[in-house]
Design an enzyme around this catalytic site. Structure first.
Site, PDB file in Angstrom:
ATOM      1  N   ASP A 178      -7.075 -11.144   0.314  1.00  0.00           N
ATOM      2  CA  ASP A 178      -6.681  -9.781  -0.061  1.00  0.00           C
ATOM      3  C   ASP A 178      -6.301  -9.773  -1.544  1.00  0.00           C
ATOM      4  O   ASP A 178      -5.134  -9.570  -1.902  1.00  0.00           O
ATOM      5  CB  ASP A 178      -5.512  -9.316   0.808  1.00  0.00           C
ATOM      6  CG  ASP A 178      -5.146  -7.857   0.562  1.00  0.00           C
ATOM      7  OD1 ASP A 178      -5.966  -7.131  -0.038  1.00  0.00           O
ATOM      8  OD2 ASP A 178      -4.041  -7.449   0.951  1.00  0.00           O
ATOM      9  N   GLN A 220       0.825  -1.198   0.000  1.00  0.00           N
ATOM     10  CA  GLN A 220       0.000   0.000   0.000  1.00  0.00           C
ATOM     11  C   GLN A 220       0.869   1.262   0.000  1.00  0.00           C
ATOM     12  O   GLN A 220       1.829   1.348   0.755  1.00  0.00           O
ATOM     13  CB  GLN A 220      -0.911   0.016   1.220  1.00  0.00           C
ATOM     14  CG  GLN A 220      -1.897  -1.137   1.267  1.00  0.00           C
ATOM     15  CD  GLN A 220      -3.012  -0.996   0.252  1.00  0.00           C
ATOM     16  OE1 GLN A 220      -3.049  -0.052  -0.529  1.00  0.00           O
ATOM     17  NE2 GLN A 220      -3.924  -1.943   0.251  1.00  0.00           N
ATOM     18  N   GLU A 246       1.180 -16.903  -2.077  1.00  0.00           N
ATOM     19  CA  GLU A 246       1.337 -15.787  -3.012  1.00  0.00           C
ATOM     20  C   GLU A 246       2.021 -16.307  -4.277  1.00  0.00           C
ATOM     21  O   GLU A 246       2.963 -17.107  -4.197  1.00  0.00           O
ATOM     22  CB  GLU A 246       2.169 -14.674  -2.374  1.00  0.00           C
ATOM     23  CG  GLU A 246       2.726 -13.629  -3.313  1.00  0.00           C
ATOM     24  CD  GLU A 246       1.644 -12.869  -4.062  1.00  0.00           C
ATOM     25  OE1 GLU A 246       1.844 -12.605  -5.272  1.00  0.00           O
ATOM     26  OE2 GLU A 246       0.602 -12.548  -3.448  1.00  0.00           O
ATOM     27  N   CYS A 279      -9.881  -3.628  -2.513  1.00  0.00           N
ATOM     28  CA  CYS A 279      -9.619  -2.261  -2.974  1.00  0.00           C
ATOM     29  C   CYS A 279     -10.587  -1.859  -4.091  1.00  0.00           C
ATOM     30  O   CYS A 279     -10.446  -0.778  -4.668  1.00  0.00           O
ATOM     31  CB  CYS A 279      -8.173  -2.133  -3.464  1.00  0.00           C
ATOM     32  SG  CYS A 279      -7.748  -3.250  -4.823  1.00  0.00           S
ATOM     33  N   TYR A 294      -3.506 -14.592  -1.381  1.00  0.00           N
ATOM     34  CA  TYR A 294      -3.098 -13.409  -2.153  1.00  0.00           C
ATOM     35  C   TYR A 294      -2.214 -12.552  -1.249  1.00  0.00           C
ATOM     36  O   TYR A 294      -2.406 -11.349  -1.088  1.00  0.00           O
ATOM     37  CB  TYR A 294      -4.306 -12.609  -2.643  1.00  0.00           C
ATOM     38  CG  TYR A 294      -5.341 -13.429  -3.375  1.00  0.00           C
ATOM     39  CD1 TYR A 294      -5.202 -13.709  -4.735  1.00  0.00           C
ATOM     40  CD2 TYR A 294      -6.449 -13.941  -2.712  1.00  0.00           C
ATOM     41  CE1 TYR A 294      -6.152 -14.468  -5.409  1.00  0.00           C
ATOM     42  CE2 TYR A 294      -7.410 -14.698  -3.379  1.00  0.00           C
ATOM     43  CZ  TYR A 294      -7.257 -14.955  -4.715  1.00  0.00           C
ATOM     44  OH  TYR A 294      -8.201 -15.712  -5.376  1.00  0.00           O
TER      45      TYR A 294
END
Length: 293
Positions: free
Chosen positions: A220, A121, A172, A247, A151
Site C-alpha cells: 500500500d 484515508q 512502516e 491511489c 508501507y
C-alpha cells in the site's frame, strides 16, 4: 459540516486572541494552516494549528484553549511548529496542548487511533470497503496465511486481517505511525503481529537474508508507488499473491508492468471510487506469484 464550523470559529477566535494569519510571500504572521482530523466513528475532531514559530506563544495557547473549551466534540488541540520557508504543510515537531492527540476510527470492526501526522484515508466509509475487499479475498482463498504488510502506516491492513492470519509482519518507516500501531494492536488484543519501523525495501532485504516467505504480501505505497528493488524483493518474498493497493493509476500501471515482465500474473483489478465526482480512483490489484516459487 463540523469542519466548516470549526474553521469559522477559529477565524474569529484568532482575531480575538491576536493571532495573525501567515503570508507565504513575506514569511510574516503566525497561523499557517489548520489541520482537522474528523472521526466518522464517533464524531470527534482533532485540531492541529500549524504555526510559523518554533515555540508556543501565549496567543496560540489562548486560541487553543478557546477551541478546546468552547467547541463541541473536540478530542484535542495540538500545535505543529513550521517556521521554514517551505510549501510543506507540517513541520517535524508537534505538541499536544489540550485533550488527546488522536481521534478514533473504525475499519473491519477494529478501532484505530489516528494522530496529527498519521496517514489515514479521509473517506473512511469508502476505505472500509477497500479493507473488507482485501480481507474477504484473503479469507476466501487462504487458511491462516502468513501475511506481509508493507508501507503499513498504522498497520491498518495488518491489524485488519490479523484475526484470519497465522502471522502478520507490518513495516512502516514513520515512527509515529508504528508507535500508534503498537497501541492499537494492544488495545485490540492482537498477539500475532510484528511491527517494524524502517524503510520497506531495506527491511525486505533482511527478510530475504533470513529466508522468510509469506503467503500474501499487501503493498500500500504512497502515490509515487514502489521502487523496482522493493518489487523485486516482494516477488522473492511472496509464495502466492501480492495484493497491491494504489491511489495512483499511473504508478500502479508502471509497477504492474514491471511485475508482469518479471513473471507474475495480474489476475484482476478492482477500482473503488474514493472521492465521488472527482477523478481520484483507488485500485486493488491481485497479482499471482505462485509460478515463481
Amino acid at each position: 459540516k463540523s469542519c466548516d464550523e470549526i474553521i469559522v470559529f477559529i477565524r474569529s477566535a484568532a482575531i480575538d486572541c491576536g493571532v495573525s494569519g501567515y503570508n507565504e510571500k513575506t514569511h510574516n504572521g503566525i497561523l499557517r494552516h489548520v489541520l482537522i482530523r474528523s472521526s466518522y466513528y464517533n464524531g470527534k475532531n482533532l485540531v492541529v494549528l500549524v504555526v510559523n514559530s518554533d515555540k508556543c506563544t501565549t496567543e496560540i495557547k489562548e486560541l487553543s484553549n478557546k477551541i478546546y473549551k468552547e467547541l463541541p466534540n473536540i478530542s484535542g488541540v495540538c500545535v505543529n511548529y513550521n517556521n521554514k520557508k517551505t510549501n510543506l504543510i507540517l513541520g517535524e515537531n508537534t505538541e499536544l496542548l489540550y485533550g488527546q492527540d488522536y481521534i478514533e476510527e473504525q475499519l473491519c470492526d477494529k478501532v484505530f487511533k489516528i494522530g496529527p501526522k498519521t496517514f489515514f484515508q479521509v473517506n473512511p466509509k469508502s476505505a472500509d470497503n477497500i479493507f473488507r475487499y482485501v480481507k474477504d479475498y484473503i479469507r476466501n482463498n487462504y487458511t491462516e496465511p502468513a501475511v506481509l504488510d508493507a508501507y503499513a502506516g498504522i498497520a491498518a491492513f495488518g491489524i485488519g486481517v490479523s484475526d484470519i492470519a497465522k502471522k502478520v509482519v507490518s513495516v512502516e518507516e514513520v515512527k509515529e505511525s508504528i508507535e500508534l500501531a503498537k497501541i492499537i494492536a494492544e488495545e485490540n488484543n492482537i498477539k500475532n503481529i510484528d511491527l517494524y519501523c524502517g524503510d520497506a525495501g531495506k527491511y525486505f532485504e533482511k527478510l530475504i537474508a533470513d529466508n522468510k516467505k509469506f503467503d500474501v504480501t499487501i503493498l500500500d505505497p504512497p502515490r509515487k508507488g514502489c521502487t523496482e528493488d522493493s518489487l523485486k524483493y516482494a516477488l522473492k518474498l511472496t509464495k502466492s499473491r501480492i495484493i497491491y493497493v494504489s491511489c495512483n493509476p499511473a504508478t500502479l500501471a508502471r509497477d504492474l508492468k514491471f511485475l508482469k515482465e518479471h513473471g507474475a500474473t495480474i489476475e484482476c483489478i478492482q477500482p473503488f471510487d474514493m472521492f465521488p465526482h472527482t477523478y481520484h480512483i483507488e485500485n486493488v490489484a491481485i497479482i499471482n506469484t505462485s509460478n515463481l516459487v
